[in-house]
Motif scaffolding. Structure first.
Motif, PDB file in Angstrom:
ATOM      1  N   THR A 257       0.827  -1.204   0.000  1.00 38.04           N
ATOM      2  CA  THR A 257       0.000   0.000   0.000  1.00 38.04           C
ATOM      3  C   THR A 257       0.862   1.255   0.000  1.00 38.04           C
ATOM      4  OG1 THR A 257      -1.758  -1.162   1.168  1.00 38.04           O
ATOM      5  CG2 THR A 257      -1.816   1.240   1.215  1.00 38.04           C
ATOM      6  N   SER A 258       1.929   1.258   0.787  1.00 37.84           N
ATOM      7  CA  SER A 258       2.816   2.422   0.824  1.00 37.84           C
ATOM      8  C   SER A 258       3.482   2.632  -0.521  1.00 37.84           C
ATOM      9  CB  SER A 258       3.871   2.244   1.920  1.00 37.84           C
ATOM     10  OG  SER A 258       3.273   2.224   3.197  1.00 37.84           O
ATOM     11  N   LEU A 259       3.882   1.550  -1.182  1.00 41.73           N
ATOM     12  CA  LEU A 259       4.500   1.668  -2.494  1.00 41.73           C
ATOM     13  C   LEU A 259       3.507   2.229  -3.506  1.00 41.73           C
ATOM     14  CD1 LEU A 259       7.131   1.144  -4.034  1.00 41.73           C
ATOM     15  CD2 LEU A 259       6.223  -1.088  -4.651  1.00 41.73           C
ATOM     16  N   GLU A 260       2.255   1.797  -3.428  1.00 39.46           N
ATOM     17  CA  GLU A 260       1.229   2.320  -4.330  1.00 39.46           C
ATOM     18  C   GLU A 260       0.994   3.807  -4.089  1.00 39.46           C
ATOM     19  OE1 GLU A 260      -1.999  -0.248  -3.416  1.00 39.46           O
ATOM     20  OE2 GLU A 260      -1.483  -1.709  -4.977  1.00 39.46           O
ATOM     21  N   ARG A 261       1.045   4.221  -2.840  1.00 39.14           N
ATOM     22  CA  ARG A 261       0.832   5.634  -2.522  1.00 39.14           C
ATOM     23  C   ARG A 261       1.991   6.490  -3.033  1.00 39.14           C
ATOM     24  NH1 ARG A 261      -0.767   5.715   3.738  1.00 39.14           N
ATOM     25  NH2 ARG A 261      -1.100   7.931   3.325  1.00 39.14           N
ATOM     26  N   VAL A 262       3.224   5.972  -2.939  1.00 37.51           N
ATOM     27  CA  VAL A 262       4.369   6.688  -3.495  1.00 37.51           C
ATOM     28  C   VAL A 262       4.208   6.842  -5.002  1.00 37.51           C
ATOM     29  CG1 VAL A 262       6.856   6.592  -3.912  1.00 37.51           C
ATOM     30  CG2 VAL A 262       5.957   5.972  -1.672  1.00 37.51           C
ATOM     31  N   ARG A 263       3.796   5.765  -5.662  1.00 37.00           N
ATOM     32  CA  ARG A 263       3.604   5.839  -7.109  1.00 37.00           C
ATOM     33  C   ARG A 263       2.534   6.867  -7.468  1.00 37.00           C
ATOM     34  NH1 ARG A 263       0.289   1.222 -10.005  1.00 37.00           N
ATOM     35  NH2 ARG A 263      -1.186   2.238  -8.594  1.00 37.00           N
ATOM     36  N   THR A 264       1.423   6.873  -6.736  1.00 32.63           N
ATOM     37  CA  THR A 264       0.340   7.808  -7.030  1.00 32.63           C
ATOM     38  C   THR A 264       0.784   9.253  -6.848  1.00 32.63           C
ATOM     39  OG1 THR A 264      -1.311   6.175  -6.345  1.00 32.63           O
ATOM     40  CG2 THR A 264      -2.010   8.479  -6.417  1.00 32.63           C
ATOM     41  N   ILE A 265       1.451   9.525  -5.729  1.00 34.29           N
ATOM     42  CA  ILE A 265       1.885  10.901  -5.439  1.00 34.29           C
ATOM     43  C   ILE A 265       2.893  11.374  -6.482  1.00 34.29           C
ATOM     44  CG2 ILE A 265       3.113  12.361  -3.785  1.00 34.29           C
ATOM     45  CD1 ILE A 265       1.952  10.611  -1.566  1.00 34.29           C
ATOM     46  N   PRO A 270       4.209  15.766 -10.525  1.00 33.43           N
ATOM     47  CA  PRO A 270       4.872  16.439 -11.661  1.00 33.43           C
ATOM     48  C   PRO A 270       3.874  17.074 -12.627  1.00 33.43           C
ATOM     49  CG  PRO A 270       5.880  14.308 -11.262  1.00 33.43           C
ATOM     50  CD  PRO A 270       4.655  14.360 -10.406  1.00 33.43           C
ATOM     51  N   ILE A 271       2.755  16.395 -12.864  1.00 33.63           N
ATOM     52  CA  ILE A 271       1.736  16.963 -13.750  1.00 33.63           C
ATOM     53  C   ILE A 271       1.180  18.249 -13.155  1.00 33.63           C
ATOM     54  CG2 ILE A 271      -0.501  16.536 -14.831  1.00 33.63           C
ATOM     55  CD1 ILE A 271       0.173  13.555 -14.780  1.00 33.63           C
ATOM     56  N   ILE A 273       2.643  20.221 -10.911  1.00 33.39           N
ATOM     57  CA  ILE A 273       3.677  21.260 -10.852  1.00 33.39           C
ATOM     58  C   ILE A 273       3.826  21.955 -12.202  1.00 33.39           C
ATOM     59  CG2 ILE A 273       6.161  21.653 -10.608  1.00 33.39           C
ATOM     60  CD1 ILE A 273       6.169  19.473  -8.460  1.00 33.39           C
ATOM     61  N   VAL A 274       3.967  21.171 -13.264  1.00 34.51           N
ATOM     62  CA  VAL A 274       4.146  21.741 -14.600  1.00 34.51           C
ATOM     63  C   VAL A 274       2.892  22.479 -15.049  1.00 34.51           C
ATOM     64  CG1 VAL A 274       4.578  21.192 -17.025  1.00 34.51           C
ATOM     65  CG2 VAL A 274       5.854  20.002 -15.229  1.00 34.51           C
ATOM     66  N   GLY A 275       1.719  21.893 -14.734  1.00 35.44           N
ATOM     67  CA  GLY A 275       0.470  22.531 -15.120  1.00 35.44           C
ATOM     68  C   GLY A 275       0.296  23.908 -14.506  1.00 35.44           C
ATOM     69  N   VAL A 276       0.648  24.039 -13.238  1.00 36.38           N
ATOM     70  CA  VAL A 276       0.540  25.340 -12.574  1.00 36.38           C
ATOM     71  C   VAL A 276       1.575  26.316 -13.131  1.00 36.38           C
ATOM     72  CG1 VAL A 276       0.814  26.534 -10.363  1.00 36.38           C
ATOM     73  CG2 VAL A 276      -0.457  24.385 -10.468  1.00 36.38           C
ATOM     74  N   ASP A 277       2.779  25.813 -13.419  1.00 38.45           N
ATOM     75  CA  ASP A 277       3.836  26.689 -13.945  1.00 38.45           C
ATOM     76  C   ASP A 277       3.477  27.276 -15.310  1.00 38.45           C
ATOM     77  OD1 ASP A 277       5.373  26.292 -11.726  1.00 38.45           O
ATOM     78  OD2 ASP A 277       6.560  24.670 -12.603  1.00 38.45           O
ATOM     79  N   LEU A 278       2.618  26.597 -16.066  1.00 36.82           N
ATOM     80  CA  LEU A 278       2.246  27.063 -17.399  1.00 36.82           C
ATOM     81  C   LEU A 278       1.178  28.154 -17.372  1.00 36.82           C
ATOM     82  CD1 LEU A 278       2.176  23.680 -19.370  1.00 36.82           C
ATOM     83  CD2 LEU A 278       3.949  25.452 -19.406  1.00 36.82           C
ATOM     84  N   ALA A 295      10.470  18.489 -10.285  1.00 34.67           N
ATOM     85  CA  ALA A 295       9.532  17.456 -10.723  1.00 34.67           C
ATOM     86  C   ALA A 295      10.228  16.297 -11.421  1.00 34.67           C
ATOM     87  CB  ALA A 295       8.480  18.069 -11.655  1.00 34.67           C
ATOM     88  N   ILE A 296      11.433  16.513 -11.937  1.00 36.81           N
ATOM     89  CA  ILE A 296      12.132  15.466 -12.704  1.00 36.81           C
ATOM     90  C   ILE A 296      12.432  14.238 -11.842  1.00 36.81           C
ATOM     91  CG2 ILE A 296      14.230  14.909 -13.989  1.00 36.81           C
ATOM     92  CD1 ILE A 296      14.250  17.792 -14.987  1.00 36.81           C
ATOM     93  N   PRO A 297      13.030  14.388 -10.646  1.00 39.34           N
ATOM     94  CA  PRO A 297      13.273  13.191  -9.833  1.00 39.34           C
ATOM     95  C   PRO A 297      11.986  12.494  -9.391  1.00 39.34           C
ATOM     96  CG  PRO A 297      13.820  15.199  -8.613  1.00 39.34           C
ATOM     97  CD  PRO A 297      13.617  15.597 -10.024  1.00 39.34           C
ATOM     98  N   LEU A 298      10.885  13.228  -9.284  1.00 41.03           N
ATOM     99  CA  LEU A 298       9.614  12.590  -8.946  1.00 41.03           C
ATOM    100  C   LEU A 298       9.158  11.668 -10.067  1.00 41.03           C
ATOM    101  CD1 LEU A 298       7.589  15.498  -7.276  1.00 41.03           C
ATOM    102  CD2 LEU A 298       8.888  13.666  -6.175  1.00 41.03           C
ATOM    103  N   VAL A 299       9.394  12.084 -11.301  1.00 48.15           N
ATOM    104  CA  VAL A 299       9.051  11.229 -12.447  1.00 48.15           C
ATOM    105  C   VAL A 299       9.860   9.932 -12.381  1.00 48.15           C
ATOM    106  CG1 VAL A 299       9.109  11.036 -14.963  1.00 48.15           C
ATOM    107  CG2 VAL A 299       8.410  13.189 -13.889  1.00 48.15           C
ATOM    108  N   ALA A 300      11.125  10.048 -12.012  1.00 49.06           N
ATOM    109  CA  ALA A 300      11.963   8.856 -11.898  1.00 49.06           C
ATOM    110  C   ALA A 300      11.429   7.911 -10.822  1.00 49.06           C
ATOM    111  CB  ALA A 300      13.402   9.263 -11.583  1.00 49.06           C
TER     112      ALA A 300
END
Length: 313
Positions: A257-265, A270-271, A273-278, A295-300
């Motif tokens: 469950t914790s791994l799934e939550r990390v993936r979701t967050i 990143p979406i 963050i970039v969306g607001v920056d635009l 946001a780049i390391p979050l994508v990784a």
């Protein structure tokens, strides 16, 4: 912070590390909890990394349960205690070749999700003597002191739970066996490598977020204008770093469950963050650039956790 805690189904206090000293399990039960019995191989995998376990035995002052640091060495659980100390004396029969059968329990609790696992091993407590081959086991008692006596627990072959119905159905040897638990556990062959790289990415994300907040503070001090939005956003994004670290630590210990939550967050952030920056005019270019870099390391991390979950299924 309240909205973030609500979205993650926790409390602001827990997000900030509050309640660290309290025992787990004070909250209400999860909706529709299920009890599962773990297979012997899964039990061994869960306890193999070592850590903290609980020794249960009938001591001189009655039933006793004590936490100890342990490791798994050559298929046996090994921990250290003091020569001639209370545990050493309580675990001796005084008869050569006759050993006391004890219990050894290891568990992990995910309090936020009301789930976890518990593994119970039963076997004789063998005192490793000087005449035996030395044990090359890396286990250091947190309690400190002169604790040079190694005690080894090897479950008997074919050992079964005393009340198999209480633990679920099934056949075959149970060595060791798991108590009923709610939720799921994580089996990822490459979890060690995944978490190592993911932790590095989260650290990089935290550094970028901290630099952004420091820059906002410096510009405010020297007289430049920093909007409330810039302050709030910088603080919230920095606060997510320790949260991700905490969730990833739980995932490393076996919480799917914790791994799934990390993936979701790490997929959504990143979406966002970039969306607001635009959005034109909402924040200056330098601010948008620094937030975009974070946001780049979050994508990784999102790709790493997605691969781990795919391997599990």
């Amino acid at each position: 912070m309240t909205r973030l805690a609500k979205a993650l189904e926790t409390t602001p206090e827990d997000l900030l590390g509050g309640g660290f000293d309290r025992p787990p399990g004070r909250g209400a039960t999860a909706g529709q909890p299920e009890l599962e019995r773990l297979e012997p191989g899964e039990c061994l995998r869960l306890i193999a990394p070592g850590g903290i376990g609980r020794v249960a035995f009938n001591g001189s002052h009655g039933p006793t349960v004590l936490p100890v640091n342990y490791t798994v060495h050559d298929g046996a659980i090994v921990f250290r205690t003091q020569h001639g100390g209370p545990m050493d004396q309580d675990l001796r029969t005084g008869l050569k070749g006759v050993e006391i059968k004890i219990g050894f329990e290891v568990d992990r609790i995910d309090e936020a999700r009301r789930e976890g696992w518990s593994v119970l091993v039963q076997g004789p407590a063998h005192h490793v003597t000087d005449d035996e081959a030395p044990i090359d086991a890396d286990v250091t008692p947190w309690a400190g002191g002169e604790r040079h006596l190694y005690i080894r627990i090897v479950p008997p072959p074919g050992h079964r739970p005393p009340h198999p119905r209480a633990l679920g159905s099934g056949s075959g040897p149970t060595r060791p066996y798991a108590q009923p638990h709610t939720g799921h556990t994580l089996t990822v062959r490459n979890v060690a490598g995944m978490t190592k790289n993911a932790f590095k990415c989260i650290y990089i994300y935290g550094v970028f977020s901290a630099l952004t907040l420091v820059t906002v503070a410096v510009l405010t001090i020297v007289g430049d204008t920093a909007s409330t939005f810039m302050w709030v956003r910088a603080v919230i994004l920095l606060a997510v770093a320790p949260l991700l670290h905490r969730l990833l630590t739980r995932a490393e210990g076996g919480s799917r469950t914790s791994l799934e939550r990390v993936r979701t967050i790490t997929t959504i952030m990143p979406i966002a963050i970039v969306g607001v920056d635009l959005i034109p005019g909402l924040c200056p270019p330098w601010y948008a650039t620094m937030q975009g870099l974070s946001a780049i390391p979050l994508v990784a991390v999102a790709f790493l956790t997605r691969a781990a979950l795919a391997e599990r299924s």
